[in-house]
Design a protein around this motif. Structure first.
Motif, PDB file in Angstrom:
ATOM      1  N   ARG A 247       0.838  -1.202   0.000  1.00  0.00           N
ATOM      2  CA  ARG A 247       0.000   0.000   0.000  1.00  0.00           C
ATOM      3  C   ARG A 247       0.873   1.253   0.000  1.00  0.00           C
ATOM      4  O   ARG A 247       1.965   1.271   0.558  1.00  0.00           O
ATOM      5  CB  ARG A 247      -0.898   0.010   1.242  1.00  0.00           C
ATOM      6  CG  ARG A 247      -1.829   1.189   1.372  1.00  0.00           C
ATOM      7  CD  ARG A 247      -2.729   1.019   2.599  1.00  0.00           C
ATOM      8  NE  ARG A 247      -3.659  -0.104   2.416  1.00  0.00           N
ATOM      9  CZ  ARG A 247      -4.277  -0.721   3.401  1.00  0.00           C
ATOM     10  NH1 ARG A 247      -4.053  -0.357   4.657  1.00  0.00           N
ATOM     11  NH2 ARG A 247      -5.112  -1.702   3.140  1.00  0.00           N
TER      12      ARG A 247
ATOM     13  N   GLU B 275      -4.239   1.907  -2.833  1.00  0.00           N
ATOM     14  CA  GLU B 275      -3.975   0.486  -2.990  1.00  0.00           C
ATOM     15  C   GLU B 275      -3.062   0.238  -4.197  1.00  0.00           C
ATOM     16  O   GLU B 275      -2.901   1.115  -5.049  1.00  0.00           O
ATOM     17  CB  GLU B 275      -5.290  -0.282  -3.149  1.00  0.00           C
ATOM     18  CG  GLU B 275      -6.259  -0.082  -1.995  1.00  0.00           C
ATOM     19  CD  GLU B 275      -5.716  -0.560  -0.656  1.00  0.00           C
ATOM     20  OE1 GLU B 275      -4.800  -1.417  -0.653  1.00  0.00           O
ATOM     21  OE2 GLU B 275      -6.200  -0.079   0.387  1.00  0.00           O
ATOM     22  N   PRO B 276      -2.466  -0.962  -4.291  1.00  0.00           N
ATOM     23  CA  PRO B 276      -1.565  -1.242  -5.416  1.00  0.00           C
ATOM     24  C   PRO B 276      -2.194  -1.061  -6.789  1.00  0.00           C
ATOM     25  O   PRO B 276      -1.490  -0.756  -7.761  1.00  0.00           O
ATOM     26  CB  PRO B 276      -1.153  -2.701  -5.175  1.00  0.00           C
ATOM     27  CG  PRO B 276      -1.251  -2.875  -3.698  1.00  0.00           C
ATOM     28  CD  PRO B 276      -2.448  -2.059  -3.295  1.00  0.00           C
ATOM     29  N   ASP B 277      -3.533  -1.227  -6.899  1.00  0.00           N
ATOM     30  CA  ASP B 277      -4.205  -1.006  -8.184  1.00  0.00           C
ATOM     31  C   ASP B 277      -4.542   0.463  -8.410  1.00  0.00           C
ATOM     32  O   ASP B 277      -5.233   0.816  -9.362  1.00  0.00           O
ATOM     33  CB  ASP B 277      -5.461  -1.870  -8.294  1.00  0.00           C
ATOM     34  CG  ASP B 277      -6.540  -1.481  -7.264  1.00  0.00           C
ATOM     35  OD1 ASP B 277      -6.297  -0.554  -6.451  1.00  0.00           O
ATOM     36  OD2 ASP B 277      -7.604  -2.115  -7.263  1.00  0.00           O
ATOM     37  N   ARG B 278      -4.060   1.331  -7.524  1.00  0.00           N
ATOM     38  CA  ARG B 278      -4.242   2.785  -7.557  1.00  0.00           C
ATOM     39  C   ARG B 278      -5.681   3.219  -7.271  1.00  0.00           C
ATOM     40  O   ARG B 278      -6.042   4.367  -7.561  1.00  0.00           O
ATOM     41  CB  ARG B 278      -3.720   3.390  -8.865  1.00  0.00           C
ATOM     42  CG  ARG B 278      -2.222   3.181  -9.057  1.00  0.00           C
ATOM     43  CD  ARG B 278      -1.660   3.928 -10.256  1.00  0.00           C
ATOM     44  NE  ARG B 278      -0.257   3.613 -10.435  1.00  0.00           N
ATOM     45  CZ  ARG B 278       0.197   2.552 -11.102  1.00  0.00           C
ATOM     46  NH1 ARG B 278      -0.660   1.715 -11.669  1.00  0.00           N
ATOM     47  NH2 ARG B 278       1.493   2.326 -11.201  1.00  0.00           N
ATOM     48  N   SER B 279      -6.483   2.351  -6.716  1.00  0.00           N
ATOM     49  CA  SER B 279      -7.729   2.834  -6.130  1.00  0.00           C
ATOM     50  C   SER B 279      -7.362   3.586  -4.854  1.00  0.00           C
ATOM     51  O   SER B 279      -6.361   3.275  -4.203  1.00  0.00           O
ATOM     52  CB  SER B 279      -8.687   1.675  -5.839  1.00  0.00           C
ATOM     53  OG  SER B 279      -8.104   0.745  -4.938  1.00  0.00           O
TER      54      SER B 279
ATOM     55  N   GLY C 277      -1.083   7.731 -12.681  1.00  0.00           N
ATOM     56  CA  GLY C 277      -0.033   6.718 -12.601  1.00  0.00           C
ATOM     57  C   GLY C 277       1.352   7.322 -12.663  1.00  0.00           C
ATOM     58  O   GLY C 277       2.314   6.686 -13.099  1.00  0.00           O
TER      59      GLY C 277
END
Length: 222
Positions: free
Chosen positions: A109, A141-145, A186
């Motif tokens: 995270r 979060e790692p998925d950029r949420s 990103g």
């Protein structure tokens, strides 16, 4: 105490301090990974001991009315983190960005800590960064949420300006929106940089002892 042209040495220990009005609210040791012209990067492994300042009767900040908290001289209480943290402190920005790692070294995270621009200082054998934590943060979060954190707490404390150390709600929210724009693009620091970080295995453990001088006067941004 010097805060002009302070430079940190890779591998040395520095102390991050969060100011709450005229008192220190947190002291946390980290090791310098690198010092760049525009930022400093710090590291602390899982199991590192830091200190919050609590009420003399042991109550934490969450257990104490804010006016009482700010008016009382507090005492240090140790706490230990259960994750590794890589912390990037850019010059002149209203936030720092932290990478959280599980004890096995896996990144899990990002955490955007909204705060006053950090001031670097050195005084004899002690060095550190001073800032004021603005409570409202962004968790990524790692998925950029992403999600705001502690919005209700932040709003509640703003209603007590005589006791709070934040006096510009708009500035805090602008900082969060700046971070969110980088997340959604990103862009660095949310582009994968340092997600595979591994500390130098030659670094010794950070000291578990609170250093003398931890409560020296807070250095505020100019």
């Amino acid at each position: 105490m010097s805060k002009e042209n302070v430079e940190f040495v890779p591998g040395e220990t520095v102390y991050l301090r969060h100011a709450q009005r005229e008192q220190v609210g947190m002291v946390f040791p980290l090791r310098v990974v690198e010092e760049r012209g525009d930022a400093v990067v710090l590291w602390a492994p899982a199991g590192t001991r830091g200190w919050h300042t609590n009420m003399p009767d042991g109550r934490s900040m969450g257990q104490t009315p804010l006016p009482e908290w700010s008016a009382t001289r507090r005492v240090p209480a140790p706490h230990t983190i259960d994750h590794g943290v890589l912390s990037w402190h850019p010059r002149g920005r209203d936030y720092s960005i932290r990478w959280f790692f599980r004890p096995d070294g896996t990144f899990y995270r990002w955490y955007a800590n909204l705060e006053a621009p950090s001031v670097l200082w050195r005084d004899g054998g002690l060095a550190g960064l001073d800032t004021a934590d603005w409570d409202l943060d962004v968790v990524i979060e790692p998925d950029r949420s992403w999600a705001w954190k502690d919005e209700e707490l932040f709003a509640e404390r703003l209603t007590m300006p005589e006791a709070y150390w934040v006096d510009d709600e708009d500035r805090v929210r602008r900082a969060g929106k700046e971070v969110i724009a980088l997340v959604e693009a990103g862009a660095f620091p949310f582009d994968g940089t340092w997600c595979g970080f591994r500390p130098d295995p030659a670094w010794p453990p950070l000291s578990p002892e609170l250093p003398a001088g931890w409560d020296r006067p807070v250095q505020w941004p100019a």
